[in-house]
Design a protein around this motif. Structure first.
Motif, PDB file in Angstrom:
ATOM      1  N   ASN A 124       0.827  -1.206   0.000  1.00  0.00           N
ATOM      2  CA  ASN A 124       0.000   0.000   0.000  1.00  0.00           C
ATOM      3  C   ASN A 124       0.865   1.262   0.000  1.00  0.00           C
ATOM      4  OD1 ASN A 124      -2.245   1.676   0.093  1.00  0.00           O
ATOM      5  ND2 ASN A 124      -2.505   1.473   2.312  1.00  0.00           N
ATOM      6  N   VAL A 125       1.808   1.331  -0.965  1.00  0.00           N
ATOM      7  CA  VAL A 125       2.649   2.525  -1.121  1.00  0.00           C
ATOM      8  C   VAL A 125       2.696   2.925  -2.596  1.00  0.00           C
ATOM      9  CG1 VAL A 125       4.146   2.270   0.900  1.00  0.00           C
ATOM     10  CG2 VAL A 125       4.699   1.029  -1.202  1.00  0.00           C
ATOM     11  N   HIS A 126       3.007   4.190  -2.823  1.00  0.00           N
ATOM     12  CA  HIS A 126       3.263   4.704  -4.166  1.00  0.00           C
ATOM     13  C   HIS A 126       4.785   4.784  -4.313  1.00  0.00           C
ATOM     14  CE1 HIS A 126      -0.946   5.490  -3.950  1.00  0.00           C
ATOM     15  NE2 HIS A 126      -0.802   6.498  -3.105  1.00  0.00           N
ATOM     16  N   VAL A 127       5.327   4.069  -5.294  1.00  0.00           N
ATOM     17  CA  VAL A 127       6.772   3.857  -5.382  1.00  0.00           C
ATOM     18  C   VAL A 127       7.399   4.760  -6.442  1.00  0.00           C
ATOM     19  CG1 VAL A 127       8.592   2.189  -5.896  1.00  0.00           C
ATOM     20  CG2 VAL A 127       6.565   1.470  -4.616  1.00  0.00           C
ATOM     21  N   TRP A 128       8.431   5.500  -6.019  1.00  0.00           N
ATOM     22  CA  TRP A 128       9.296   6.179  -6.984  1.00  0.00           C
ATOM     23  C   TRP A 128      10.605   5.411  -7.009  1.00  0.00           C
ATOM     24  CZ3 TRP A 128      13.867   9.388  -6.337  1.00  0.00           C
ATOM     25  CH2 TRP A 128      14.309   9.928  -7.552  1.00  0.00           C
ATOM     26  N   ASP A 129      11.010   4.965  -8.202  1.00  0.00           N
ATOM     27  CA  ASP A 129      12.128   4.019  -8.300  1.00  0.00           C
ATOM     28  C   ASP A 129      13.505   4.666  -8.373  1.00  0.00           C
ATOM     29  OD1 ASP A 129      12.269   5.024 -10.878  1.00  0.00           O
ATOM     30  OD2 ASP A 129      11.510   3.207 -11.852  1.00  0.00           O
ATOM     31  N   GLY A 130      13.585   6.004  -8.353  1.00  0.00           N
ATOM     32  CA  GLY A 130      14.881   6.671  -8.367  1.00  0.00           C
ATOM     33  C   GLY A 130      15.296   7.200  -9.721  1.00  0.00           C
ATOM     34  N   THR A 131      14.669   6.694 -10.802  1.00  0.00           N
ATOM     35  CA  THR A 131      15.042   7.117 -12.153  1.00  0.00           C
ATOM     36  C   THR A 131      13.858   7.607 -12.976  1.00  0.00           C
ATOM     37  OG1 THR A 131      14.808   4.859 -13.023  1.00  0.00           O
ATOM     38  CG2 THR A 131      16.979   5.510 -12.206  1.00  0.00           C
ATOM     39  N   LEU A 157       5.399   8.149 -10.462  1.00  0.00           N
ATOM     40  CA  LEU A 157       5.254   7.145  -9.416  1.00  0.00           C
ATOM     41  C   LEU A 157       4.605   5.880  -9.955  1.00  0.00           C
ATOM     42  CD1 LEU A 157       3.783   9.503  -6.681  1.00  0.00           C
ATOM     43  CD2 LEU A 157       5.953   8.300  -6.457  1.00  0.00           C
ATOM     44  N   LYS A 158       4.916   4.753  -9.338  1.00  0.00           N
ATOM     45  CA  LYS A 158       4.174   3.517  -9.544  1.00  0.00           C
ATOM     46  C   LYS A 158       3.112   3.470  -8.443  1.00  0.00           C
ATOM     47  CE  LYS A 158       7.986   0.789 -11.509  1.00  0.00           C
ATOM     48  NZ  LYS A 158       9.050   1.813 -11.540  1.00  0.00           N
ATOM     49  N   MET A 159       1.881   3.690  -8.823  1.00  0.00           N
ATOM     50  CA  MET A 159       0.812   3.835  -7.847  1.00  0.00           C
ATOM     51  C   MET A 159       0.381   2.484  -7.285  1.00  0.00           C
ATOM     52  SD  MET A 159       0.650   7.091  -7.955  1.00  0.00           S
ATOM     53  CE  MET A 159      -0.802   7.443  -6.964  1.00  0.00           C
ATOM     54  N   ASP A 160       0.108   2.471  -5.981  1.00  0.00           N
ATOM     55  CA  ASP A 160      -0.460   1.294  -5.295  1.00  0.00           C
ATOM     56  C   ASP A 160       0.375   0.038  -5.531  1.00  0.00           C
ATOM     57  OD1 ASP A 160      -2.680   2.826  -4.362  1.00  0.00           O
ATOM     58  OD2 ASP A 160      -3.554   2.658  -6.364  1.00  0.00           O
ATOM     59  N   HIS A 161       1.644   0.124  -5.232  1.00  0.00           N
ATOM     60  CA  HIS A 161       2.545  -1.010  -5.378  1.00  0.00           C
ATOM     61  C   HIS A 161       2.977  -1.548  -4.018  1.00  0.00           C
ATOM     62  CE1 HIS A 161       2.731  -0.542  -9.656  1.00  0.00           C
ATOM     63  NE2 HIS A 161       3.785  -1.344  -9.801  1.00  0.00           N
ATOM     64  N   ASP A 162       3.596  -2.735  -4.074  1.00  0.00           N
ATOM     65  CA  ASP A 162       4.195  -3.345  -2.897  1.00  0.00           C
ATOM     66  C   ASP A 162       5.684  -3.563  -3.162  1.00  0.00           C
ATOM     67  OD1 ASP A 162       1.596  -3.494  -1.975  1.00  0.00           O
ATOM     68  OD2 ASP A 162       1.350  -5.611  -2.510  1.00  0.00           O
ATOM     69  N   VAL A 163       6.456  -3.668  -2.092  1.00  0.00           N
ATOM     70  CA  VAL A 163       7.887  -3.933  -2.210  1.00  0.00           C
ATOM     71  C   VAL A 163       8.248  -5.095  -1.293  1.00  0.00           C
ATOM     72  CG1 VAL A 163      10.220  -3.022  -1.904  1.00  0.00           C
ATOM     73  CG2 VAL A 163       8.401  -1.524  -2.771  1.00  0.00           C
ATOM     74  N   LEU A 164       8.823  -6.150  -1.882  1.00  0.00           N
ATOM     75  CA  LEU A 164       9.270  -7.319  -1.123  1.00  0.00           C
ATOM     76  C   LEU A 164      10.779  -7.217  -0.918  1.00  0.00           C
ATOM     77  CD1 LEU A 164       9.030 -10.233   0.056  1.00  0.00           C
ATOM     78  CD2 LEU A 164       9.252 -11.072  -2.309  1.00  0.00           C
ATOM     79  N   ILE A 165      11.207  -7.232   0.338  1.00  0.00           N
ATOM     80  CA  ILE A 165      12.632  -7.191   0.681  1.00  0.00           C
ATOM     81  C   ILE A 165      12.995  -8.505   1.370  1.00  0.00           C
ATOM     82  CG2 ILE A 165      14.440  -5.986   1.956  1.00  0.00           C
ATOM     83  CD1 ILE A 165      12.757  -3.468   1.809  1.00  0.00           C
ATOM     84  N   VAL A 166      13.974  -9.188   0.825  1.00  0.00           N
ATOM     85  CA  VAL A 166      14.453 -10.447   1.396  1.00  0.00           C
ATOM     86  C   VAL A 166      15.908 -10.260   1.794  1.00  0.00           C
ATOM     87  CG1 VAL A 166      14.896 -12.892   0.998  1.00  0.00           C
ATOM     88  CG2 VAL A 166      12.856 -11.824   0.022  1.00  0.00           C
ATOM     89  N   GLY A 167      16.199 -10.445   3.067  1.00  0.00           N
ATOM     90  CA  GLY A 167      17.546 -10.188   3.544  1.00  0.00           C
ATOM     91  C   GLY A 167      17.862  -8.722   3.408  1.00  0.00           C
ATOM     92  N   ASP A 168      18.961  -8.401   2.744  1.00  0.00           N
ATOM     93  CA  ASP A 168      19.361  -7.006   2.605  1.00  0.00           C
ATOM     94  C   ASP A 168      19.057  -6.414   1.233  1.00  0.00           C
ATOM     95  OD1 ASP A 168      21.232  -8.394   1.123  1.00  0.00           O
ATOM     96  OD2 ASP A 168      22.962  -7.801   2.326  1.00  0.00           O
ATOM     97  N   LYS A 169      18.304  -7.163   0.395  1.00  0.00           N
ATOM     98  CA  LYS A 169      18.033  -6.683  -0.960  1.00  0.00           C
ATOM     99  C   LYS A 169      16.543  -6.746  -1.306  1.00  0.00           C
ATOM    100  CE  LYS A 169      22.575  -8.192  -2.567  1.00  0.00           C
ATOM    101  NZ  LYS A 169      22.937  -8.899  -1.320  1.00  0.00           N
ATOM    102  N   ILE A 170      16.162  -5.906  -2.248  1.00  0.00           N
ATOM    103  CA  ILE A 170      14.798  -5.910  -2.772  1.00  0.00           C
ATOM    104  C   ILE A 170      14.656  -7.090  -3.731  1.00  0.00           C
ATOM    105  CG2 ILE A 170      13.129  -4.646  -4.195  1.00  0.00           C
ATOM    106  CD1 ILE A 170      14.535  -2.052  -3.201  1.00  0.00           C
ATOM    107  N   TYR A 215       4.586   7.357   0.385  1.00  0.00           N
ATOM    108  CA  TYR A 215       5.419   7.502  -0.807  1.00  0.00           C
ATOM    109  C   TYR A 215       6.796   6.911  -0.524  1.00  0.00           C
ATOM    110  CZ  TYR A 215       1.613  10.546  -2.109  1.00  0.00           C
ATOM    111  OH  TYR A 215       0.357  11.031  -2.386  1.00  0.00           O
ATOM    112  N   LEU A 216       7.106   5.823  -1.237  1.00  0.00           N
ATOM    113  CA  LEU A 216       8.342   5.083  -1.008  1.00  0.00           C
ATOM    114  C   LEU A 216       9.380   5.484  -2.056  1.00  0.00           C
ATOM    115  CD1 LEU A 216       8.744   1.415   0.014  1.00  0.00           C
ATOM    116  CD2 LEU A 216      10.025   2.242  -1.969  1.00  0.00           C
ATOM    117  N   ILE A 217      10.574   5.868  -1.579  1.00  0.00           N
ATOM    118  CA  ILE A 217      11.667   6.266  -2.462  1.00  0.00           C
ATOM    119  C   ILE A 217      12.954   5.579  -2.002  1.00  0.00           C
ATOM    120  CG2 ILE A 217      10.531   8.520  -2.764  1.00  0.00           C
ATOM    121  CD1 ILE A 217      12.912   9.760  -1.192  1.00  0.00           C
ATOM    122  N   PRO A 218      14.014   5.625  -2.829  1.00  0.00           N
ATOM    123  CA  PRO A 218      15.303   5.071  -2.362  1.00  0.00           C
ATOM    124  C   PRO A 218      15.870   5.902  -1.221  1.00  0.00           C
ATOM    125  CG  PRO A 218      15.282   5.433  -4.757  1.00  0.00           C
ATOM    126  CD  PRO A 218      14.083   6.127  -4.212  1.00  0.00           C
ATOM    127  N   GLY A 219      16.750   5.303  -0.440  1.00  0.00           N
ATOM    128  CA  GLY A 219      17.455   6.039   0.593  1.00  0.00           C
ATOM    129  C   GLY A 219      18.285   7.160  -0.014  1.00  0.00           C
TER     130      GLY A 219
END
Length: 494
Positions: free
Chosen positions: A39-46, A50-63, A126-130
């Motif tokens: 339930n976030v809107h994702v900006w991928d850094g480039t 935005l990618k509206m209404d997306h999810d992000v799966l993180i496993v360990g230290d990586k997406i 709103y989810l963005i890169p660090g």
């Protein structure tokens, strides 16, 4: 005799038979965390949108995945590691005054297992890169001036002072920094191992400069400006803040030594600076031959040189030598800025440091130099944008100014759109840091982006920073989630 008894005691302890429980615990299964931020809107850094209404799966230290409707129940298959704990395997006893033993290896066996998913509801955020800061000095703490470096600091003092500064950066959403001069290699390793919290660090080690240049923190008393045992210049080098090198052979040696100490890239002091006592802004730090030698030595070790430089002559020599990135550059003419663009030389950290004129130890000359530099900021920004110079995002907010690290965002809103600023502070900065090639400590995954396989460094804001960049400057108000390397460092979404 005392040390021999201690060694023998350790050996006898190692020979003590293991209990059944200890043998059972000898191999520990380490399962990486699995997190779904939904339930976030994702900006991928480039991208520009935005990618509206997306999810992000993180496993360990990586997406692992960025998509719509990633399952938030059940388990996910992960690579777990079964590690053998270090144990003394054979201790035959004391022989010829030495205690000999062998140790089992730490290399673990990878196993496929199912791990339970942790769910974080992004609540429409709103989810963005660090954020990446391309110009930091994490080892310089509040009140640290030239005289403190060579008079008042023991070797471990900078590290103790740096730890809370790193935590402050992380709390503001800065997950990676390029340290442009300072003994931060080991701190970066400690952070990577989880001993302390802080950003990823691309360390330059000691910044290299000439006598009477921006790296010359030797005292004025006779002999104290020379590198000999007990001198203040030697102590500054011992602390690995600054290194003095004059002439081609010394420059080559200092460059190679910084690399031997673990530097990811090299910092050259190519001209005078503000926060130093012996070098006017108009000075040029190195001859063409010396600059060429430093760039060549760095290139031989598969990395690059960035240069502290303000004036035209310094930068023109840097361009001729093959320096990849100019940090500062406030006093450049439009002609030289255009020359940078034509030669693909970056302006990696042109900044207007907040509080520069209030540094407590500044002399009147330091303040004069600071005022001159700040006055040149706007012109060079305009010319760099006009001619298409590649721009990173760096703040130089060091020596206790770390809590103003995001002030540069506000300054850049006069010249760039929120999207342009965000790209500079994420994916563009990552492109700059990648010039360290095989010296890159984080080359195992993409940095500064939100995409499959990238490092799990993400932020979630409750307002859209692509519409208003000032959202970033108020982390206590708007930054609700900080994840670095898959570890949730802050979560105000629960």
């Amino acid at each position: 005799m005392h040390s021999t008894r201690i060694a023998a005691a350790i050996g006898l302890a190692a020979l003590t038979p293991l209990s059944a429980q200890e043998k059972a615990d000898d191999s520990k299964l380490v399962v990486p965390p699995v997190t779904v931020i939904h339930n976030v809107h994702v900006w991928d850094g480039t991208s520009d949108t935005l990618k509206m209404d997306h999810d992000v799966l993180i496993v360990g230290d990586k997406i692992r995945k960025v998509a719509k409707d990633i399952p938030t129940e059940g388990t996910v298959e992960v690579d777990a590691v079964r590690k053998s704990l270090k144990r003394v395997a054979d201790a035959p006893g004391l022989e010829a005054g030495r205690f000999n033993f062998s140790v089992k290896g730490e290399d673990g066996k990878v196993e496929k297992v199912s791990a339970k998913v942790s769910i974080i509801d992004g609540k429409g955020g709103y989810l963005i890169p660090g954020i990446i800061d391309s110009h930091q000095h994490i080892m310089l703490s509040k009140g640290t001036g030239p005289k403190d470096i060579y008079n008042n600091q023991l070797p471990y003092t900078p590290a103790y002072n740096a730890i809370p500064q790193g935590q402050t950066m992380l709390s503001m959403g800065v997950t990676t920094i390029r340290d442009t001069g300072g003994n931060s290699v080991e701190l970066g390793m400690a952070i990577d191992k989880g001993y302390v919290d802080g950003p990823r660090i691309y360390s330059s080690g000691a910044a290299i400069g000439c006598t009477s240049g921006h790296s010359d923190f030797g005292g004025q008393a006779p002999g104290q400006g020379q590198r000999f045992p007990g001198s203040s210049a030697e102590w500054a080098a011992t602390l690995n803040f600054m290194a003095l090198a004059d002439g081609v052979p010394q420059v080559q040696q200092a460059t190679r030594f910084a690399i031997a100490q673990g530097a990811a890239q090299i910092k050259m002091m190519a001209g005078g600076g503000v926060a130093s006592l012996k070098d006017p802004l108009e000075s040029v730090g190195y001859s063409q031959a010396e600059m060429n030698a430093m760039v060549e030595a760095a290139k031989d070790y598969d990395t690059y040189v960035m240069a502290h430089a303000y004036n035209d002559e310094s930068v023109k020599r840097c361009i001729e030598a093959g320096v990849k990135d100019i940090v500062h550059g406030h006093l450049l003419s439009e002609e030289t800025v255009k020359l940078m663009a034509e030669n693909d030389v970056w302006l990696g950290s042109l900044s207007s440091p907040f509080g520069l004129m209030e540094v407590p130890w500044f002399t009147e000359e330091n303040r004069r130099k600071g005022k001159t530099v700040l006055e040149g900021y706007a012109n060079v920004m305009k010319w760099a944008k006009k001619h298409g110079v590649k721009m990173g995002f760096g703040t130089d907010a060091a020596a206790g100014m770390v809590d103003t690290i995001l002030y540069e965002v506000e300054m850049r809103t006069k010249f760039f759109t929120p999207l342009e600023i965000l790209k500079q502070a994420t994916s563009t900065n990552a492109e700059l840091l990648r010039f360290s090639n095989s010296r890159d400590p984080y080359r195992a995954a993409p940095l500064g982006v939100v995409e499959d396989g990238a490092w799990g460094d993400v932020l979630v804001y409750d307002k859209n920073p692509l519409e208003d960049a000032m959202v970033i400057t108020k982390p206590t108000e708007h930054l609700k989630l900080i994840v670095k390397g898959g570890k949730v460092w802050k979560n105000e979404l629960e």
